[in-house]
Design a protein around this motif. Structure first.
Motif, PDB file in Angstrom:
ATOM      1  N   VAL A  14      12.249  28.043  20.669  1.00  0.00           N
ATOM      2  CA  VAL A  14      11.334  27.215  21.446  1.00  0.00           C
ATOM      3  C   VAL A  14      12.106  26.090  22.121  1.00  0.00           C
ATOM      4  O   VAL A  14      11.798  25.689  23.234  1.00  0.00           O
ATOM      5  CB  VAL A  14      10.222  26.653  20.537  1.00  0.00           C
ATOM      6  N   MET A  15      13.138  25.616  21.446  1.00  0.00           N
ATOM      7  CA  MET A  15      13.932  24.502  21.952  1.00  0.00           C
ATOM      8  C   MET A  15      15.205  25.029  22.606  1.00  0.00           C
ATOM      9  O   MET A  15      15.809  25.983  22.135  1.00  0.00           O
ATOM     10  CB  MET A  15      14.298  23.551  20.812  1.00  0.00           C
ATOM     11  N   CYS A  16      15.626  24.391  23.679  1.00  0.00           N
ATOM     12  CA  CYS A  16      16.849  24.750  24.385  1.00  0.00           C
ATOM     13  C   CYS A  16      18.047  24.338  23.534  1.00  0.00           C
ATOM     14  O   CYS A  16      18.082  23.220  23.001  1.00  0.00           O
ATOM     15  CB  CYS A  16      16.889  24.041  25.735  1.00  0.00           C
ATOM     16  N   ASP A  17      19.039  25.215  23.414  1.00  0.00           N
ATOM     17  CA  ASP A  17      20.210  24.894  22.602  1.00  0.00           C
ATOM     18  C   ASP A  17      21.177  23.962  23.325  1.00  0.00           C
ATOM     19  O   ASP A  17      22.065  23.389  22.704  1.00  0.00           O
ATOM     20  CB  ASP A  17      20.928  26.168  22.181  1.00  0.00           C
ATOM     21  N   GLN A  18      21.020  23.766  24.611  1.00  0.00           N
ATOM     22  CA  GLN A  18      21.913  22.899  25.379  1.00  0.00           C
ATOM     23  C   GLN A  18      21.400  21.462  25.446  1.00  0.00           C
ATOM     24  O   GLN A  18      22.137  20.527  25.198  1.00  0.00           O
ATOM     25  CB  GLN A  18      22.096  23.441  26.797  1.00  0.00           C
ATOM     26  N   CYS A  19      20.123  21.293  25.800  1.00  0.00           N
ATOM     27  CA  CYS A  19      19.592  19.937  26.004  1.00  0.00           C
ATOM     28  C   CYS A  19      18.601  19.516  24.916  1.00  0.00           C
ATOM     29  O   CYS A  19      18.118  18.391  24.938  1.00  0.00           O
ATOM     30  CB  CYS A  19      18.922  19.836  27.376  1.00  0.00           C
ATOM     31  N   ASN A  20      18.294  20.406  23.981  1.00  0.00           N
ATOM     32  CA  ASN A  20      17.367  20.125  22.864  1.00  0.00           C
ATOM     33  C   ASN A  20      15.979  19.709  23.319  1.00  0.00           C
ATOM     34  O   ASN A  20      15.295  18.954  22.647  1.00  0.00           O
ATOM     35  CB  ASN A  20      17.954  19.072  21.919  1.00  0.00           C
ATOM     36  N   LYS A  21      15.564  20.200  24.480  1.00  0.00           N
ATOM     37  CA  LYS A  21      14.205  19.963  24.964  1.00  0.00           C
ATOM     38  C   LYS A  21      13.452  21.285  24.937  1.00  0.00           C
ATOM     39  O   LYS A  21      14.045  22.353  24.848  1.00  0.00           O
ATOM     40  CB  LYS A  21      14.225  19.416  26.396  1.00  0.00           C
ATOM     41  N   SER A  22      12.154  21.219  25.032  1.00  0.00           N
ATOM     42  CA  SER A  22      11.328  22.412  25.013  1.00  0.00           C
ATOM     43  C   SER A  22      11.630  23.289  26.225  1.00  0.00           C
ATOM     44  O   SER A  22      11.738  22.790  27.342  1.00  0.00           O
ATOM     45  CB  SER A  22       9.847  22.022  25.013  1.00  0.00           C
ATOM     46  N   ARG A  23      11.761  24.587  26.008  1.00  0.00           N
ATOM     47  CA  ARG A  23      12.031  25.509  27.117  1.00  0.00           C
ATOM     48  C   ARG A  23      10.811  25.671  28.026  1.00  0.00           C
ATOM     49  O   ARG A  23      10.940  26.104  29.159  1.00  0.00           O
ATOM     50  CB  ARG A  23      12.438  26.874  26.583  1.00  0.00           C
ATOM     51  N   ALA A  24       9.640  25.341  27.529  1.00  0.00           N
ATOM     52  CA  ALA A  24       8.420  25.496  28.313  1.00  0.00           C
ATOM     53  C   ALA A  24       8.242  24.382  29.334  1.00  0.00           C
ATOM     54  O   ALA A  24       7.410  24.489  30.228  1.00  0.00           O
ATOM     55  CB  ALA A  24       7.205  25.538  27.390  1.00  0.00           C
ATOM     56  N   HIS A  25       9.014  23.305  29.204  1.00  0.00           N
ATOM     57  CA  HIS A  25       8.860  22.166  30.106  1.00  0.00           C
ATOM     58  C   HIS A  25      10.166  21.890  30.819  1.00  0.00           C
ATOM     59  O   HIS A  25      11.208  21.774  30.190  1.00  0.00           O
ATOM     60  CB  HIS A  25       8.435  20.922  29.323  1.00  0.00           C
ATOM     61  N   GLY A  26      10.101  21.802  32.118  1.00  0.00           N
ATOM     62  CA  GLY A  26      11.269  21.427  32.893  1.00  0.00           C
ATOM     63  C   GLY A  26      12.088  22.616  33.355  1.00  0.00           C
ATOM     64  O   GLY A  26      11.808  23.770  33.049  1.00  0.00           O
ATOM     65  N   ASN A  27      13.121  22.286  34.096  1.00  0.00           N
ATOM     66  CA  ASN A  27      13.990  23.288  34.686  1.00  0.00           C
ATOM     67  C   ASN A  27      15.268  23.380  33.843  1.00  0.00           C
ATOM     68  O   ASN A  27      15.930  22.378  33.596  1.00  0.00           O
ATOM     69  CB  ASN A  27      14.317  22.862  36.122  1.00  0.00           C
TER      70      ASN A  27
END
Length: 55
Positions: free
Chosen positions: A22-35
């Motif tokens: 669910v979380m991006c491994d690069q920026c640690n933000k949710s993959r559902a939000h943002g680019n």
């Protein structure tokens, strides 16, 4: 509302949920939000580097 959904079947058995982060491994933000194109490019560069080290 859920009673109206069709169940996805794979080889006549119900399909299990996908095992995705669910979380991006690069920026640690949710993959559902943002680019996440920058994150994707970083991930691809790391994979190329790993492959070149193995060969």
């Amino acid at each position: 509302m859920t009673a109206l959904r069709r169940t996805v079947r794979l080889r006549s058995a119900p399909m299990r949920p996908l095992d995705l982060n669910v979380m991006c491994d690069q920026c640690n933000k949710s993959r559902a939000h943002g680019n996440h194109t920058k994150c994707s490019k970083l991930r691809q560069a790391e994979a190329v580097e790993r492959r070149s080290q193995n060969n």
